[in-house]
Design a protein around this motif. Sequence first.
Motif, short mmCIF file in Angstrom:
data_model
loop_
_atom_site.label_atom_id
_atom_site.label_comp_id
_atom_site.label_asym_id
_atom_site.label_seq_id
_atom_site.Cartn_x
_atom_site.Cartn_y
_atom_site.Cartn_z
N LYS A 8 5.09 6.22 -8.72
CA LYS A 8 4.31 6.31 -9.96
C LYS A 8 4.33 4.94 -10.64
N VAL A 9 3.15 4.43 -10.93
CA VAL A 9 3.06 3.10 -11.52
C VAL A 9 2.44 3.17 -12.90
N ASP A 10 2.72 2.20 -13.72
CA ASP A 10 2.21 2.12 -15.07
C ASP A 10 2.05 0.66 -15.42
N TYR A 11 1.56 0.38 -16.62
CA TYR A 11 1.44 -1.01 -17.03
C TYR A 11 2.82 -1.61 -17.20
N PRO A 15 -1.97 -1.98 -12.41
CA PRO A 15 -2.52 -1.90 -11.04
C PRO A 15 -3.85 -1.15 -11.01
N ILE A 16 -4.76 -1.59 -10.14
CA ILE A 16 -6.06 -0.96 -9.98
C ILE A 16 -6.15 -0.32 -8.60
N PHE A 17 -6.63 0.93 -8.55
CA PHE A 17 -6.75 1.67 -7.29
C PHE A 17 -8.20 2.08 -7.05
N ASP A 18 -8.57 2.07 -5.78
CA ASP A 18 -9.87 2.58 -5.38
C ASP A 18 -9.73 4.08 -5.17
N GLN A 74 0.83 -1.20 0.00
CA GLN A 74 0.00 0.00 0.00
C GLN A 74 0.87 1.25 0.00
N TYR A 75 1.94 1.21 0.77
CA TYR A 75 2.84 2.36 0.83
C TYR A 75 3.41 2.67 -0.55
N LEU A 76 3.91 1.65 -1.24
CA LEU A 76 4.48 1.86 -2.56
C LEU A 76 3.42 2.32 -3.55
N ALA A 77 2.22 1.79 -3.41
CA ALA A 77 1.14 2.18 -4.32
C ALA A 77 0.83 3.67 -4.19
N GLN A 78 1.02 4.23 -3.01
CA GLN A 78 0.70 5.64 -2.77
C GLN A 78 1.86 6.57 -3.11
N THR A 79 3.09 6.06 -3.10
CA THR A 79 4.25 6.94 -3.24
C THR A 79 5.03 6.77 -4.53
N PHE A 103 -4.69 0.62 -3.12
CA PHE A 103 -4.40 -0.43 -4.07
C PHE A 103 -5.39 -1.58 -3.87
N SER A 104 -6.10 -1.96 -4.95
CA SER A 104 -7.15 -2.96 -4.84
C SER A 104 -6.81 -4.28 -5.53
N GLY A 105 -5.97 -4.24 -6.52
CA GLY A 105 -5.64 -5.47 -7.24
C GLY A 105 -4.94 -5.17 -8.55
N VAL A 106 -4.89 -6.18 -9.41
CA VAL A 106 -4.17 -6.06 -10.67
C VAL A 106 -5.05 -6.57 -11.80
N LEU A 107 -5.12 -5.81 -12.88
CA LEU A 107 -5.79 -6.24 -14.10
C LEU A 107 -4.73 -6.83 -15.03
N ALA A 108 -4.97 -8.03 -15.54
CA ALA A 108 -3.94 -8.69 -16.35
C ALA A 108 -4.56 -9.45 -17.50
#
Length: 235
Positions: free
Chosen positions: A151-154, A175-178, A144-149, A186-191
């Motif tokens: 920058k993520v991409d496909y 990555p999917i975020f609420d 969760q910490y990494l998801a918030q801090t 962070f809620s999960g991953v679309l793949a």
Amino acid sequence: AAIVLFSSEAEFPTCFGKELVRATPANVRRLLEFIRAESPSGGTSFLSGLEVAYDILLANEDVGCHPLILFMTDGKDTTDGSGVSQVEYMEERDPHKTVRLLSYGLSASADPTAPRKMAEHTQGFYTQVTTTTNLKTVMSQYYQYLAQTVKVDYSFSSPYMDASGGGLMISLVYPIFDTSCSPPVFSGVLATDIMLKDVLQLAYYSGTSDRYMSLISNSGQVFTHPDLISPNDPR
């Protein structure tokens, strides 16, 4: 990934040296063997562990990872429990704070003073773990910490063998975020899975142009290049 154990002095697996290694099943098994072969002894010097951890992370800056230390202790630093010397060392080694540190006290008696200061210095957090009941959940907070801090991409996975016998595949993941929460959770991953042969068919050099596509994984595996033979070549 890398493992550093510390007491009065720090130790790390000699089989890998001061290198980050991919968390493959074989590498994880060797790291676990290293941990299980050790036993508690000596005093507790947080600085000894930090020195080796920073040596490893700063020597591997070119691997394209987000440097993160998960610092775990079940006691108190017997050389400096205030956290002052540790933070001073971190500031000296990494003045731009490229390395983040999350710290965990793994018992109710663990002194939070120094670990908390170390974490807050890098905008990380400290967690007191008083029971092993929810240890997996607590220790996974860094996702969760990494998801918030960060920058993520496909991204694309490394090639792997399809379990149903379809051959080599790669996965495209995102990555999917609420976003109804603040900050987003962070809620999960679309793949989706893609047959590697289909990608190669599109990317292979036809010989009719002076331009070509080259497909190379982030681990250095070359899948398409004019010098490679096409999968449809009868040779």
